[in-house]
Each structure stands twice: as C-alpha cells, then as structure tokens.
Design an enzyme around this catalytic site. Structure first.
Site, mmCIF file in Angstrom:
data_model
loop_
_atom_site.group_PDB
_atom_site.id
_atom_site.type_symbol
_atom_site.label_atom_id
_atom_site.label_comp_id
_atom_site.label_asym_id
_atom_site.label_seq_id
_atom_site.Cartn_x
_atom_site.Cartn_y
_atom_site.Cartn_z
ATOM 1 C CB SER A 238 -0.917 -0.004 1.233
ATOM 2 O OG SER A 238 -0.149 -0.032 2.424
ATOM 3 C CD GLU B 97 -17.846 20.710 -21.619
ATOM 4 O OE1 GLU B 97 -17.087 21.549 -22.116
ATOM 5 O OE2 GLU B 97 -18.242 19.710 -22.227
ATOM 6 C CG ASN C 163 -4.514 -3.322 13.257
ATOM 7 O OD1 ASN C 163 -3.934 -3.335 12.159
ATOM 8 N ND2 ASN C 163 -4.950 -4.422 13.857
ATOM 9 C CE LYS D 266 -18.083 24.039 -29.964
ATOM 10 N NZ LYS D 266 -17.956 22.592 -30.130
ATOM 11 C CB THR E 94 -39.368 27.118 -12.097
ATOM 12 O OG1 THR E 94 -40.458 27.568 -12.905
ATOM 13 C CG2 THR E 94 -39.164 28.099 -10.938
ATOM 14 C CG HIS E 95 -40.650 23.509 -14.535
ATOM 15 N ND1 HIS E 95 -41.015 22.241 -14.123
ATOM 16 C CD2 HIS E 95 -41.281 24.375 -13.688
ATOM 17 C CE1 HIS E 95 -41.853 22.331 -13.096
ATOM 18 N NE2 HIS E 95 -42.018 23.618 -12.804
ATOM 19 C CE1 TYR F 279 -6.618 -2.177 9.047
ATOM 20 C CE2 TYR F 279 -5.807 -4.435 8.947
ATOM 21 C CZ TYR F 279 -5.882 -3.166 8.399
ATOM 22 O OH TYR F 279 -5.242 -2.876 7.227
ATOM 23 C CB SER G 178 -12.996 22.772 -31.538
ATOM 24 O OG SER G 178 -12.957 21.856 -32.614
HETATM 25 N N1 ARG Z 1 -1.433 -0.669 5.423
HETATM 26 C C1 ARG Z 1 -2.414 -0.987 6.384
HETATM 27 C C2 ARG Z 1 -3.697 -0.201 6.139
HETATM 28 O O1 ARG Z 1 -3.654 0.744 5.461
HETATM 29 C C3 ARG Z 1 -1.914 -0.704 7.760
HETATM 30 C C4 ARG Z 1 -2.478 -1.569 8.832
HETATM 31 C C5 ARG Z 1 -2.019 -2.958 8.651
HETATM 32 N N2 ARG Z 1 -2.428 -3.787 9.733
HETATM 33 C C6 ARG Z 1 -2.346 -5.112 9.686
HETATM 34 N N3 ARG Z 1 -2.757 -5.754 10.700
HETATM 35 N N4 ARG Z 1 -1.881 -5.742 8.628
HETATM 36 O O2 ARG Z 1 -4.749 -0.566 6.587
#
Ligand code: ARG
Length: 465
Positions: free
Chosen positions: A24, A291, A111, A284, A156-157, A318, A278
C-alpha cells in the site's frame, strides 16, 4: 527472505502476487507527515511513562525528524517489500539509530497507527477544503455586490419564470457553500478523537497515557473503545459524504455555466482563460473547466459508494479490506479541491451579458406574477381569480406577439375593466425585482445587504484562518 518487520514465524517470502496485492506504499506514503508526527507523540509518551528511556526517545525523535526531511526532500527510498508507510519509516529508523528503533512499536499496532494517521490526514484535508471554500464564497460575494442590480431571467423547469438579479443568483451558491462548510466542520468535530493506544484491537498492558498522545496530536480526547478505534472508518465516510454534497452543488453551478455560455443562450461569457478551442472547429469556445467540475462529481460520489461497500460486511475489528479506504478518498478530496478552485476561477472570470440578460428577463411574460399581484393588491381580487385574469391577458399579448408592458391598456381593460394605467409601474423587469423585498428575496437592496454581511463574516474568517 521473509519480511523483517513481522516475519519471525515465516520461512518463505511472499509470492510476487501476494506482495503486489498487499502493498500500500504507493498510496499511504502520502501519510508520511502524519505517521511521523504520531510516532513522535507516541515515543515521547512512552518515555514520560517510563516505558522506554528518555535517551531512546530522544534518538527516536531525532531519527524521525531526519526521515521527515528525507521524505520532504525526495531523497527517501520507499521499498515495496516493506508494504506500507509505517514499516518503511520504522525500517529506516533502524538504519539511522540502531536497535532503539525497535522500541517505538511498544504498546501500539499498525492498526491504531493507520487509524490515527488517516484521521490526522482527513482533518488536514478538511482544513484545506474549508480554506478553498472560503475563497470561493469570497469570489461569489464580490461578484454579487458588483451585480446586485443586474437583472436576469430566473427559471423554474428551465423556463423563464420571474426576473431575478444576477447577484441574487450568485448569493444562492454562497449559502450552499456555507452549509457544505458546516458539514465538513461537523465531520471534523466527530473525527477529532485519537485511536492511538488502542493497539491491535484490545488495548495494551503497558501503562500508557492516551490523553497525552491525544492532546499532543491536537485531538480532543482518546477514543473510548479500542475495538471501535481501530475498525471504524465512519470519519472517512462522513467526510466523503460532505464532499459528495459539496461537489453536487459545484456541479449544478458548472451546469449553469455550460448552459449560460452556450451561443443559444448567451447570458454569460468566459474569457480565453477558462475556455478551450476545438482542433477542427475554429469558432468554438468550450467551457471545459465547467464540464470537468461537473464530471468530477462522479468520481467523488463513486469513492463514497466504494467505501460504503468495502465497509458494509466487515466484522470487528481491523480487516485488511480497510486498506482500500485511502486511495479513493484521497482522489476524491483532491478532485473536490480542484473543482472548488476551478469554480472560484470561473466566478472571477465570467462576464454577464447584461443587455441580453435584461431582454431575456422580460421575455416569456416573466412579469405575469407581478400583474396578478397588482390585481390582488389594487383591485382586492382573490389570487386565484387574478391568476385567471392574468392568464387571459398573457394569452392576448402572445396572440399579438407583444410584451406585457407594451400591451395597450385598452386590451387589458377589455378583459378586466377596472385595470388602470398604474399597472404599468409593475410590469417592467426592473420594477419586478425591486419589489421583491421580502426576506431572502431578489431585490437589489436585499442582495447588497446580504453580500455585505457575508463579506464582513468572510473577512473575519480569512483573517483568523
Ligand atoms: N497498510 C495498512 C492499512 O492501510 C496498515 C495496517 C495494517 N495492519 C495489519 N494488521 N496488517 O490498513
């Protein structure tokens, strides 16, 4: 080689695909500042509780500061094998200060660490978005003051309804942004409790001081239940909900800019700064920024929906599913920030086509309600009857293709003989908007008063923020 942070009981290294799905760091490296701040608070608390020595705490803090500056300078190497920001920082700390680094993780877990980091991150994001929204409101208020008297058709509308002032229309978005800010502020209040010290899920046997770490990190108090602390992500959901609603407001305004700038409508012009050309049609001028603001809404609401679905089946406490909370949320907050800034830019840039607005405001018998109100006021007619008589007068005018204020008095008297020339005083668009002085109504004096009150409030906020 097994993971050196948790691999004690592992004989083999993870499969490449295991590592790929587990990693991650690409996302949570954006939490580095919060992660380091939380670790410093934790180490200081461990020392003052006598859980680690003051000397170890000092070395840990110095090492963490070095890491903070390495990451800030871009000289830090994030390692995918170390999964996430927490282990990347801790591993580097070991390189810098040796075995004392291993004491930092006493009485905590990734955690509670990640829950703490992300709360801090979302809190910072809320503050940034609030600043952007204040600047947006300020731009709206400035332009509203400038155009308190500029008459435009109100719809409105999407049909011409009654004349309004352009300033009044802009001030509507100031009110929406104010409620958006209120929603972010509410979310901020509720998220501002510290999960740190909940450890893996059950708390810890070490004599930690959770109040100390909470207050060092600017939290109001520690979270009361360790299971809840590590496993809820309602703070992200709530902030994403606020972001979704804010983005819907911006999207509606963006849609209006798209409509107004269409050559078919021609009520507003954007300069070259906020339009694009464009590659094939030289004439344009496309309102791309508007948008894209409209489209970002999809992304923002999408990440709220995605996280609601991630969370809905998770038992306590967790679960690794929760790692999926960050990417969508970070992207959504960035998209909202950009959208607010783009709208602010367009608000400052746009030029209303005042002459066209005034003509359009008078088209479509926009002052018909004023005529009906006159019949009620001057002839004491019940409103329903006045509505009917006005309908017949409008039909008469539209037969001849003439505007209401140009219809000869005789034609009106043929339908209602008691009508006098005084009626013409209320049939112009100017008279119509000026008469709407009820609280919250479109009268230029109202708009000026509201805009000035907002200006004072925003100046105060800008100075204090
Ligand atoms: N990278 C993890 C997350 O974003 C961190 C916590 C990981 N905890 C674990 N017990 N593997 O949630």
């Amino acid at each position: 080689m097994s993971n050196k942070m948790w691999g004690g009981r592992f004989g083999e290294s993870p499969d490449a695909i295991m590592e790929e799905i587990n990693v991650s760091i690409d996302v949570d490296q954006h939490l580095y500042a919060q992660d380091i701040a939380a670790s410093k608070a934790h180490a200081a608390m461990l020392a003052s509780q006598g859980i680690i020595t003051a000397n170890d705490a000092k070395n840990i803090a110095a090492g963490l500061d070095t890491i903070l500056s390495e990451i800030g300078k871009g000289s830090f190497t994030f390692k995918r094998a170390l999964e996430d920001i927490h282990m990347n920082v801790e591993s580097r700390l070991g390189e810098l200060i040796g075995p004392a680094a291993g004491r930092l993780h006493t009485a905590r877990s990734r955690n509670d660490q990640v829950a703490t980091d992300f709360r801090l991150y979302v809190r910072d994001t809320i503050d940034d978005i609030d600043h952007a929204l204040v600047a947006y409101q300020r731009a709206l208020v400035d332009r509203a003051l400038e155009h308190a008297d500029t008459v435009m058709p109100g719809f409105t509308h999407l049909q011409t309804a009654q004349p309004v002032t352009f300033g009044h229309h802009l001030m509507a978005y100031v009110e929406m942004a104010s409620r958006d800010r209120g929603r972010f502020a509410d979310a901020r209040k509720r998220l501002n409790e510290s999960p740190l010290g909940a450890a893996a899920l059950a708390g810890t046997s070490f004599p930690i001081d959770r109040d100390a770490t909470a207050s060092a990190l600017g939290f109001d108090r520690p979270m009361a239940n360790s299971l809840d602390a590590v496993s809820d992500r309602d703070f992200v959901l709530e902030t994403l909900s606020a972001a979704s609603i804010a983005s819907v407001h911006l999207s509606r305004f963006a849609e209006e800019i798209v409509i107004w700038t269409s050559p078919l409508v021609g009520l507003v012009r954007l300069s070259d700064k906020f339009t694009t050309g464009s590659s094939i049609m030289p004439q344009k001028r496309n309102p791309d920024a508007a948008e894209l603001v409209r489209a970002k809404t999809g992304r923002i609401i999408g990440s709220l929906t995605a996280l609601l679905i991630v969370m809905k089946g998770l038992p306590l406490a967790y679960q690794k599913d929760m790692q999926e909370d960050k990417q969508g949320a970070m992207e959504a907050f960035a998209a909202l920030s950009l959208a607010v800034k783009a709208m602010t830019g367009m608000v400052l840039d746009l030029v209303p086509e005042e002459a066209r607005m005034k003509v359009a405001a008078g088209e479509g018998y926009a002052t018909a309600t004023d005529l009906a109100d006159w019949l009620v006021r001057e002839l004491k007619m019940p409103f329903r009857d006045a509505h009917h008589v006005t309908g017949r007068i409008v039909a008469k005018a539209s037969e001849g293709g003439i505007a209401l204020h140009k219809l000869p008095l005789g034609d009106m008297q043929a339908i209602e003989p008691r009508i006098t020339a005084g009626v013409f005083d209320v049939l112009s668009v100017q008279a119509s908007v000026e008469s709407r002085k009820s609280y919250g109504g479109t009268a230029p004096d109202n708009v000026r008063a509201q805009a000035k009150a907002w200006l004072k409030r925003l100046e105060k906020e800008q100075n204090s923020g």
